[in-house]
Structures are given as C-alpha cells and as structure tokens.
Design an enzyme around this catalytic site. Sequence first.
Site, PDB file in Angstrom:
ATOM      1  N   GLU A 161      -0.051  -0.915   5.810  1.00 17.69           N
ATOM      2  CA  GLU A 161       1.009  -0.438   6.717  1.00 17.69           C
ATOM      3  C   GLU A 161       0.876   1.044   6.988  1.00 17.69           C
ATOM      4  O   GLU A 161       1.094   1.504   8.110  1.00 17.69           O
ATOM      5  CB  GLU A 161       2.392  -0.740   6.124  1.00 17.69           C
ATOM      6  CG  GLU A 161       3.559  -0.501   7.086  1.00 17.69           C
ATOM      7  CD  GLU A 161       4.129   0.905   7.063  1.00 17.69           C
ATOM      8  OE1 GLU A 161       4.964   1.223   7.929  1.00 17.69           O
ATOM      9  OE2 GLU A 161       3.747   1.716   6.189  1.00 17.69           O
ATOM     10  N   ASP A 192       0.863  -1.186   0.000  1.00 21.13           N
ATOM     11  CA  ASP A 192       0.000   0.000   0.000  1.00 21.13           C
ATOM     12  C   ASP A 192       0.898   1.234   0.000  1.00 21.13           C
ATOM     13  O   ASP A 192       2.057   1.172   0.419  1.00 21.13           O
ATOM     14  CB  ASP A 192      -0.935   0.016   1.214  1.00 21.13           C
ATOM     15  CG  ASP A 192      -0.192   0.042   2.541  1.00 21.13           C
ATOM     16  OD1 ASP A 192       0.792  -0.709   2.681  1.00 21.13           O
ATOM     17  OD2 ASP A 192      -0.571   0.835   3.439  1.00 21.13           O
TER      18      ASP A 192
HETATM   19 ZN    ZN Z   1       6.537   2.144   4.436  1.00 20.14          ZN
END
Ligand code: ZN
Length: 491
Positions: free
Chosen positions: A190, A123
């Site tokens: 994340e 991501d």
């Molecule tokens: Zn990162």
Amino acid sequence: MKKIKKVALIFGAIFLLFLIVTVYNAFAVKSKQPEPVTTTIQINEEEAVARFSEAITYQTISYQDRTKFDLPEFDRFIAFLEGSYPLVHEQLELEKINGYSLIYKWSGKDSSKNPIGLTSHYDVVPVLEGTEDNWEQDPFSGIVADGIIWGRGTLDDKIGVISILEAVEHLLSQGYTPEQDMYFMFGHDEEIGGDEGARVIAETLKERGITFEFVMDEGGAIVENMVPGVSQPVGVVGISEKGSATAELSIEGSGGHSSQPKSSTNIGRIASAIAELEATQFKHDLKGPGKDLFEFLAPEMSFGMKYIFANQFIFEPVIENILLKQPATAALIRTTIAPTIFHAGEQYNALPEKASAIINLRLMPGDSLEEVKEFIEETIDDEAITVKLDGSEATNVSSPHSKSFQTIQQAARNVYEEVVIAPYLMFAGSDAKHYESVSMNTYRFLPVQITSDDLQRMHGTNEQISVENYINAIKFFTELIMASDKLEATD
Ligand SMILES: [Zn+2]
C-alpha cells in the site's frame, strides 16, 4: 411620516419572519447519530497485546524500489498470522495474490447477499535514515510499556490487519457465523501505491463478479478539537479521496547576459504565473463531502453554530470564509495549489534559457483534470508558458446516508459512546480507491483516537498506540461484523 412608518412595519414583519424561520431551522436540526448500545465484548487483553506486539517485530517494509523488499520477512509475517489465528486459518479460505497480498473469505449463512469487505495493509514505511536514534523505543521492537505499544505499523496499518483478525478469531471462538460472506483483504504494498496488492485483489474479485455492499479501509480516525463549536471528539469516515495531480509550468526562450536583461525574463514569467495562481485560487464551494461533514456535525454544535449551519442558504458565504482561514478546512472546499519545485538558472550572471516549476494539486471531487488545466492556463494567461498536467481525479463519493454508513456509525458508537461519527473528504490516498469498482460504497476509517502528535508519528518517529485504543479497535471490528448482519440491500 405615515409612509415611513408603513415601510418600517413591513421591514419589521419581514425581519420577524426571517428570525422565526431561521431559529426554527436551528431547532429542527436533528442528530444523525444512532443511539449507542454499549458493547459487551470481552477481549483477553494480555494475549491480544502480545500478538500485536509480535506483529510489529516483522520488518515488512515497502520500498519504492521493489527489489529492496525483504520478501522472506513477509513470508515470516504470514506464517506468524497462521500460527496466531488458528480458527481463522481453519475456517476461512485464504488466497494469496502475487504471493504476498492476502484474501480471507468467511462464508456467511446467505452467500446470495452482497458480501462485505474489510481491508488494510501490513507493509510499513521505512524508518527514515538518520532518525533511528530519535526513537524512544526501537521501531521494530513492539515494546509495550506504560500502556503504550511502540513501533512501525502500530497506527499505519498493522493495527488494521491485527485488530480485524483478533475480532474474527474472537467471533469464531464463540461459534459465530456472519449473515453474508465477508472478505478480509490485506495488501503488502500500500505504501507504494498498492499496484501488486490491492489493485490486483480488486481486479481478481471483479472478474469473479463480486460486488461488495461496502468496503472499509483505513483513513479517517477519531480526533478532537477539529471543528469550532463541536466539543465532543469526532470520528471522521472518509467517503471520498481528493485527486492528486502535478502541473509542470515551463518556458523556453532566449537567455542572454544579465547586464542587459529584457524587462520580462523566464524566471519572472514563471514566478508571476505562480503568484497569479496563488492570488486567484480555485473556486471554493461548500459541497459534497465537506457539506456532508457539517450536516452531521451541525446537530451536535452549540446553538450559535447550529443556527449558522442550519441556515446555510443564507450563511454559506460566512461559513466558507471561516473555512478558508485554515489550510485544513480550506482544503475541504476547493482544489488546492502547492508549488513544490522550481528549476531555473545555473550561473549568477547568465539569464536562464529555461525555467520550470512543479505544482502539486489536490482535486475536489467533480473537478476534472481537463478543467483544472484550463483554469491554470486561463489564470496565468501567458501563451509562452507550456502547461503539462498529469495525475488522477478524485474518487467517487460514497453515500453518507446508506445503511452501510449507519452500520459503521452504530459499531463505532457502541464502542465510543460520546464520539460523533461524520463523513468527510480525505486529502491523502489509500488502498480504498482500488475497491471502488467492486463496491457500492467505500469508506475509510481507523477506529482509534488520534492526536496531531500521532499524525506526525505515522510516517515519522515514535509511532505508537495505546493498549486502550488497540482493544477498542478490536471491539469496533467485532461490533461491525455483528452489526453488518442487519444490513439489507442499499437504499
Ligand atoms: Zn496506511
């Protein structure tokens, strides 16, 4: 006269002894860098760059509001991986966690050994609204021009996902099998904390009784001119993350008209509490990862610096004073205080009944939330002010002396021969913390050379990486997987 001479002689002898001991210490400092064995790995650059370039075009953006995730795009990215890395998908087991986070398991020759985990995330952060036009290339174009690959994720952190898969695909094409099992774990959230990705991956593996020899995530990188006295580039490997907490200082009491104020007002009390905290600061101490960093750097320094660092028992106050001068090095040796929000007052002629301030704190390993709260209360010494503290403490500190750390060092030196590899303390958070409970050691290192401009670009505008860096990252992961074969149980 005679007596004075005798005293002078004694002092002279002591000084001479001091000199001999300290100079000896400086000479006795030995390099902690393994001898590089120059990598011979050959990567098909053109094909590897084409795959990375395409990976950038998928808009796998994380939003704080999870309903905004374009999940079909995440599916397309996963399908792209399947199409691009056929051997990986033929020979490794792929398991999806919460639909989008990925665990690839590569069975080794000896599954009784502790496995090794490499992790990163695919991501990316959104492009800040209003900055689109500042990009020299479209952020999701993946354009390659003049040896530069452009776009979101080129540094943070599709580079990790893609260069690991490139390394594995390359090794599979050579018929390679690792010694112990290897896991490649790629999170999909994340950038908003990893709660549905890395955290659940780690929990799942924990339930299965898995303990990694080590887990490596993004984090430190190779930087230049970081420390005075070290001329070579330094690759810093995070062995711990500082904690992050928020303190709210608030006061409530009578307001009143501004024409007849009391000598002490709500704004004044919160302001002086903050001023007191800034003037006092948390106790500093060169210990833990900060100390480890200099233990690894000292042998590579000029003689003067080496002399000082080799005799820390005498020069510690001098060293600490040098470190306190720069915010980046001061943060290495103490818990930091950053007042970020102040709320009070609405009308120019009315004393506010409430005032409050938010302070962001980054905690040193070893400083507990309780101790931090106590320190704040004692320092501001004002019973009328309520202190609320929320947040997380620093992670554990992984060993910079383990065989795992040496393996990372060796792999990095094989690719970047001149680079000094040293442990350090990360100030920012990463997915690595989720893996603490399933790993003997967790390390944080992105094997590329970055500049301070790159740091700005990471969550900002014009994120990019050179083709050379990208290829080196692939070589590093290939070297790391191979070097891990020689790992034995941690000492
Ligand atoms: Zn990162």
